[in-house]
Design a protein around this motif. Structure first.
Motif, mmCIF file in Angstrom:
data_model
loop_
_atom_site.group_PDB
_atom_site.id
_atom_site.type_symbol
_atom_site.label_atom_id
_atom_site.label_comp_id
_atom_site.label_asym_id
_atom_site.label_seq_id
_atom_site.Cartn_x
_atom_site.Cartn_y
_atom_site.Cartn_z
ATOM 1 N N GLU A 36 -14.899 42.767 21.476
ATOM 2 C CA GLU A 36 -15.147 43.356 22.788
ATOM 3 C C GLU A 36 -14.514 42.520 23.897
ATOM 4 N N ALA A 37 -14.654 41.195 23.810
ATOM 5 C CA ALA A 37 -14.048 40.331 24.825
ATOM 6 C C ALA A 37 -12.529 40.390 24.770
ATOM 7 N N ALA A 38 -11.949 40.434 23.560
ATOM 8 C CA ALA A 38 -10.492 40.526 23.432
ATOM 9 C C ALA A 38 -9.994 41.862 23.967
ATOM 10 N N ARG A 39 -10.749 42.949 23.771
ATOM 11 C CA ARG A 39 -10.342 44.264 24.279
ATOM 12 C C ARG A 39 -10.335 44.264 25.812
ATOM 13 N N ALA A 40 -11.322 43.617 26.417
ATOM 14 C CA ALA A 40 -11.363 43.549 27.880
ATOM 15 C C ALA A 40 -10.199 42.727 28.426
ATOM 16 N N ALA A 41 -9.893 41.601 27.774
ATOM 17 C CA ALA A 41 -8.756 40.794 28.216
ATOM 18 C C ALA A 41 -7.441 41.552 28.054
ATOM 19 N N ASP A 42 -7.324 42.339 26.989
ATOM 20 C CA ASP A 42 -6.102 43.110 26.766
ATOM 21 C C ASP A 42 -5.928 44.178 27.840
ATOM 22 N N ALA A 43 -7.012 44.769 28.292
ATOM 23 C CA ALA A 43 -6.917 45.768 29.366
ATOM 24 C C ALA A 43 -6.427 45.134 30.664
ATOM 25 N N GLN A 44 -6.900 43.928 30.967
ATOM 26 C CA GLN A 44 -6.401 43.228 32.152
ATOM 27 C C GLN A 44 -4.929 42.851 31.997
ATOM 28 N N ASP A 87 -3.844 47.328 43.024
ATOM 29 C CA ASP A 87 -2.395 47.299 42.805
ATOM 30 C C ASP A 87 -1.948 45.838 42.799
ATOM 31 N N PRO A 88 -1.825 45.209 41.611
ATOM 32 C CA PRO A 88 -1.495 43.783 41.566
ATOM 33 C C PRO A 88 -0.029 43.475 41.879
ATOM 34 N N ALA A 89 0.832 44.467 42.010
ATOM 35 C CA ALA A 89 2.266 44.204 42.147
ATOM 36 C C ALA A 89 2.564 43.393 43.397
ATOM 37 N N VAL A 90 1.908 43.714 44.518
ATOM 38 C CA VAL A 90 2.190 42.993 45.762
ATOM 39 C C VAL A 90 1.774 41.531 45.640
ATOM 40 N N LEU A 91 0.590 41.286 45.064
ATOM 41 C CA LEU A 91 0.110 39.912 44.925
ATOM 42 C C LEU A 91 0.983 39.115 43.971
ATOM 43 N N LEU A 92 1.338 39.689 42.810
ATOM 44 C CA LEU A 92 2.135 38.949 41.827
ATOM 45 C C LEU A 92 3.562 38.729 42.303
ATOM 46 N N GLY A 93 4.050 39.564 43.212
ATOM 47 C CA GLY A 93 5.404 39.383 43.707
ATOM 48 C C GLY A 93 5.499 38.543 44.952
ATOM 49 N N SER A 94 4.353 38.034 45.461
ATOM 50 C CA SER A 94 4.380 37.262 46.710
ATOM 51 C C SER A 94 4.812 35.821 46.504
ATOM 52 N N CYS A 95 4.734 35.297 45.296
ATOM 53 C CA CYS A 95 5.144 33.926 44.985
ATOM 54 C C CYS A 95 5.882 33.919 43.653
ATOM 55 N N VAL A 96 6.708 32.887 43.438
ATOM 56 C CA VAL A 96 7.491 32.812 42.202
ATOM 57 C C VAL A 96 6.616 32.462 41.006
ATOM 58 N N LEU A 97 5.439 31.874 41.243
ATOM 59 C CA LEU A 97 4.548 31.469 40.158
ATOM 60 C C LEU A 97 3.187 32.101 40.360
ATOM 61 N N SER A 98 2.716 32.800 39.332
ATOM 62 C CA SER A 98 1.385 33.412 39.363
ATOM 63 C C SER A 98 0.613 32.958 38.128
ATOM 64 N N ILE A 99 -0.652 32.611 38.315
ATOM 65 C CA ILE A 99 -1.534 32.205 37.217
ATOM 66 C C ILE A 99 -2.730 33.130 37.243
ATOM 67 N N VAL A 100 -2.999 33.793 36.100
ATOM 68 C CA VAL A 100 -4.034 34.825 36.040
ATOM 69 C C VAL A 100 -5.037 34.453 34.956
ATOM 70 N N ASP A 101 -6.321 34.492 35.314
ATOM 71 C CA ASP A 101 -7.424 34.267 34.371
ATOM 72 C C ASP A 101 -7.858 35.631 33.845
ATOM 73 N N LEU A 102 -7.580 35.895 32.546
ATOM 74 C CA LEU A 102 -7.902 37.184 31.941
ATOM 75 C C LEU A 102 -9.276 37.205 31.296
ATOM 76 N N GLY A 103 -10.027 36.108 31.353
ATOM 77 C CA GLY A 103 -11.362 36.097 30.772
ATOM 78 C C GLY A 103 -11.491 35.108 29.636
ATOM 79 N N THR A 104 -12.558 35.249 28.865
ATOM 80 C CA THR A 104 -12.891 34.312 27.794
ATOM 81 C C THR A 104 -13.300 35.078 26.548
#
Length: 775
Positions: free
Chosen positions: A209-217, A181-198
């Motif tokens: 395949e890599a773009a599909r995995a990043a889109d799911a994240q 459940d990412p909602a608690v983590l993303l709401g804990s600070c005003v700025l969030s930076i997420v690495d969705l892959g490569t």
């Protein structure tokens, strides 16, 4: 008194127009707070060709709602590898990870992330990375400036940890991957930076395949986004050579259905990686750091097509065009330099034999047909740059063989333009080809700049969005061609009016060119405008005759300095985010970081001097002018004497091109582009004046010269008597419409002394007159 005050008055006019043009800027309101939270989601290597409704449905729907653009991922290292991209994102300035580099690609990211307390994280290598960017790189970048500007930040994934780490290595909150459940983590600070892959490689299936995995994240991030949040998705880096343009999407309040742009690019639909950090702070309403970011806050502008597929086709096409431009530009300028060098070598023996001797002895003149062919080739060489610019009207980059398509289109345009010059009514005159070629060049480049410089962006003779140096306005090659064309046009026009009016004509045309080059709405090149101001003043003060004396050079230098100081003072009064290059440089001098700017400019000059084919073009042109055209047999001194306004235009072009190139960090590129036009036209005009160096015109009984019918190629006039014909009738060569006026013929500054018969010619004329009188 009026003559003494003329240089000062002309200088004041040019300075006033230059400062006015450079000072006028579009009104830009600082973006206000638009969100309570910002989420920066990065996918290394993601390009627009990877986005479609089937493979990336979440990103597709987000792009439909929000604003989109092409992202240039320039950093302090080429190519921008994933770790460099993440570091640049968090620094808001060009940065690079220290360590060894793999030639032709990106090494595996070796980033150590420690989690001593289970809440945050620590990057033990961050201290050495900061020292590397501060001491060894010329940008003075401070990694972690974005996270230092907020009280708390979240990082998900190793790449995000690099972007969110503070200068001492601490990451406030860290998770190796998105929790259930990412909602608690993303709401804990005003700025969030997420690495969705490569997304890496060129295999279509693997990229999908890599773009599909990043889109799911990304779908999980959007489902858990905090209320009233701005989500930015960016392809933060390249993954190998060559560099490409990447995805940029913004979704949030105030970002609906538009193009992304920023003040750092000045072009709709284009954004830089360094713009993301100031965009996040501006959306949160936070102040910028004390040392300003290199990027500017992004904004959304209208004009995007309603159909998303049509809209995405534009940034995807820009990526293909930029990639094709990089492949084609190198060989185009190499071939242009080689062709002009060969033409210069071919002209040398023709210059030696071009002067027609009056006596029975002397070298055999070159065939008229050969001369005509060489003249056409010189015209074609001078028109190559504007033809290559105009070639971008045709989408040549879409074909399978882009280079062949570009070559074919450019050759057709060169042939058409050369034929147009050849068929102009004034072509037979000495300055006819020069005026036509200069006018066509000025018109082509000027119209492109006035209409938005669309042909220069990603064009072969323009600038590439992949380089990250310029996205709008007038480029380096365009500046050189426009400066040469405008000043030669001014000299050609000035030569056709009375001597007293020539400085005013040059100043008027030159001032208009300064406005086109320097206006933020048009050329947006203040350095080029300052250089052109100096060149215009040099041309204006010597256009009526005479040499470039110390006082005249002082007036020209004062004009350029006045424009510089005037613009700098006005620029310093603006807020720091709205300042231009001069204002930022002076501010940097004030806080002690101006040396970095000087270092970057000097480094760029050295690299360009060594690697650019235009350097060869500039040096070869200078050698041809100095060792051939300016010699007594070369004809250029004779041309300068008869046509002082043309001499003034060429001198002003040299001054403006050298100053603009050195101050702009492009070394001799501006001079090379200007020389591609000036040197062939100088050689052609020199051939024509030498061919008619023995022509004479006899004055009539009333003291006026007896001018023959116009139309003979390059016929010149002089105040001396014609050599009598043995039949008893004087020879009267055809008049040249570009020739000096009767008021200046024979004047010491007009060069008529160069038109006087040589001693042997006077003797032959006297003997012929005696024989006729005796008979």
């Amino acid at each position: 008194m009026l003559r003494r005050l003329a240089p000062a008055l002309l200088t004041l006019v040019v300075v006033a127009l230059g400062v006015t043009a450079l000072a006028a800027r579009p009104t830009a309101e600082a973006p206000g707070r638009s969100a309570d939270y910002v989420v920066l989601a990065g996918v290394a290597g993601l390009r627009w060709e990877d986005v479609d409704p089937q493979t990336t449905p979440t990103l597709w729907r987000m792009a439909q709602r929000g604003s989109i653009g092409s992202l240039s991922v320039r950093s302090a290292h080429r190519p921008t590898c994933p770790v460099d991209g993440w570091l640049t994102l968090g620094a808001g300035s060009y940065a690079a990870w220290n360590g060894s580099r793999q030639a032709g690609g990106c090494p595996p990211a070796a980033v150590t992330v420690e989690q001593p307390d289970g809440i945050g994280a620590n990057l033990p290598d961050q201290e050495s990375v900061v020292l590397h960017n501060q001491e060894r790189l010329p940008w003075g970048t401070v990694p972690g400036s974005l996270s230092e500007s907020v009280r708390c930040s979240v990082a998900v994934g190793p790449g995000a940890a690099v972007a969110a780490a503070r200068p001492f290595g601490r990451v406030d909150r860290y998770a190796p991957a998105l929790p259930p459940d990412p909602a608690v983590l993303l709401g804990s600070c005003v700025l969030s930076i997420v690495d969705l892959g490569t997304v890496a490689g060129e295999d279509p299936a693997a990229r999908q395949e890599a773009a599909r995995a990043a889109d799911a994240q990304l779908a999980r991030v959007l489902a858990a986004r905090p209320p009233r949040s701005l989500v930015l998705v960016a392809g933060v880096s390249d993954t190998d050579l060559p560099s490409r343009l990447h995805v940029a999407v913004a979704d949030g309040p105030g970002w609906e259905g538009g193009w992304l742009t920023s003040a750092s690019t000045g072009r709709e639909g284009y954004l830089q990686l360094v713009d993301l950090a100031p965009t996040a702070l501006a959306a949160l309403g936070r102040p910028m750091p004390e040392r300003p970011f290199l990027g500017r806050p992004a904004e959304s502008v209208g004009g995007r097509p309603a159909d998303l597929a049509t809209a995405i086709a534009q940034p995807a096409g820009a990526d293909r065009e930029a990639a094709a431009q990089r492949r084609v530009a190198g060989w185009f300028f190499t071939l242009l330099a080689a062709a002009q060098v060969l033409l210069g070598l071919a002209v040398l023996p023709m210059l030696r034999r071009a002067r027609r001797h009056a006596g029975p002895y002397g070298p055999e003149p070159v065939s008229r047909r050969v001369v005509a062919v060489v003249e056409v080739l010189l015209i074609a060489a001078a028109l190559a740059v504007p033809a290559a610019l105009l070639a971008d009207v045709v989408p040549w980059w879409r074909g399978e063989h882009a280079g062949a398509w570009f070559a074919g289109v450019t050759v057709l345009l060169v042939v058409g333009a050369t034929a147009a010059v050849r068929l102009t009514p004034g072509y037979p005159a000495t300055l006819g080809p020069l005026g036509a070629v200069a006018g066509l060049t000025t018109l082509t480049v000027g119209l492109d700049v006035v209409t938005g410089a669309r042909l220069q962006l990603n064009g072969v003779v323009g600038y590439s969005a992949l380089e990250g140096g310029r996205y709008a306005g007038l480029g380096t090659v365009g500046l050189g061609a426009f400066v040469a064309g405008a000043l030669l046009s001014a000299g050609w026009l000035a030569q056709r009016v009375r001597r007293s009016w020539r400085p005013a004509v040059v100043a008027t045309v030159g001032s208009a060119a300064v406005v086109v080059v320097g206006s933020p709405y048009l050329g947006a090149d203040p350095i080029g405008a300052i250089a052109l101001t100096a060149g215009v003043c040099v041309a204006a003060v010597i256009s009526a005759g005479g040499w470039l004396t110390v006082s005249r050079l002082a007036w020209a230098a004062m004009a350029g300095l006045a424009v510089t100081v005037g613009l700098a003072l006005l620029d310093l009064r603006r807020p720091a985010p709205e300042r231009g290059s001069l204002g930022r440089f002076l501010a940097a001098l004030g806080d002690g970081t101006g040396g970095l700017t000087v270092h970057r400019a000097s480094t760029a000059n050295v690299e360009t001097l060594v690697n650019s084919p235009l350097t060869v073009l500039a040096l070869a042109g200078a050698l041809l002018v100095w060792f051939a055209l300016l010699q007594p047999w070369g004809g250029l001194m004779r041309l300068f004497g008869i046509y002082p306004a043309v001499r003034a235009a060429m001198a002003g072009t040299a001054v403006a091109a050298v100053i603009g190139g050195v101050l702009g960090g492009s070394a001799l590129d501006v001079a090379g582009a200007a020389g591609a036009l000036v040197v062939p036209m100088a050689a052609l005009s020199a051939l024509r004046v030498l061919d008619h160096s023995t022509d004479r015109t006899r004055p009539d009984a009333g003291g006026q010269r007896d001018e023959g019918p116009a139309g003979a190629p390059g016929a010149e006039r002089s105040s001396t008597d014609a050599v009598p014909d043995p039949s008893g009738s004087p020879s009267a060569p055809p008049a040249d419409p570009d020739g000096p006026s009767s008021a200046e013929a024979g004047g010491p500054s007009s060069g008529a002394a160069a038109d006087q018969p040589r001693p042997g010619e006077r003797g032959r004329a006297a003997r012929a007159s005696t024989e006729v009188a005796t008979s």
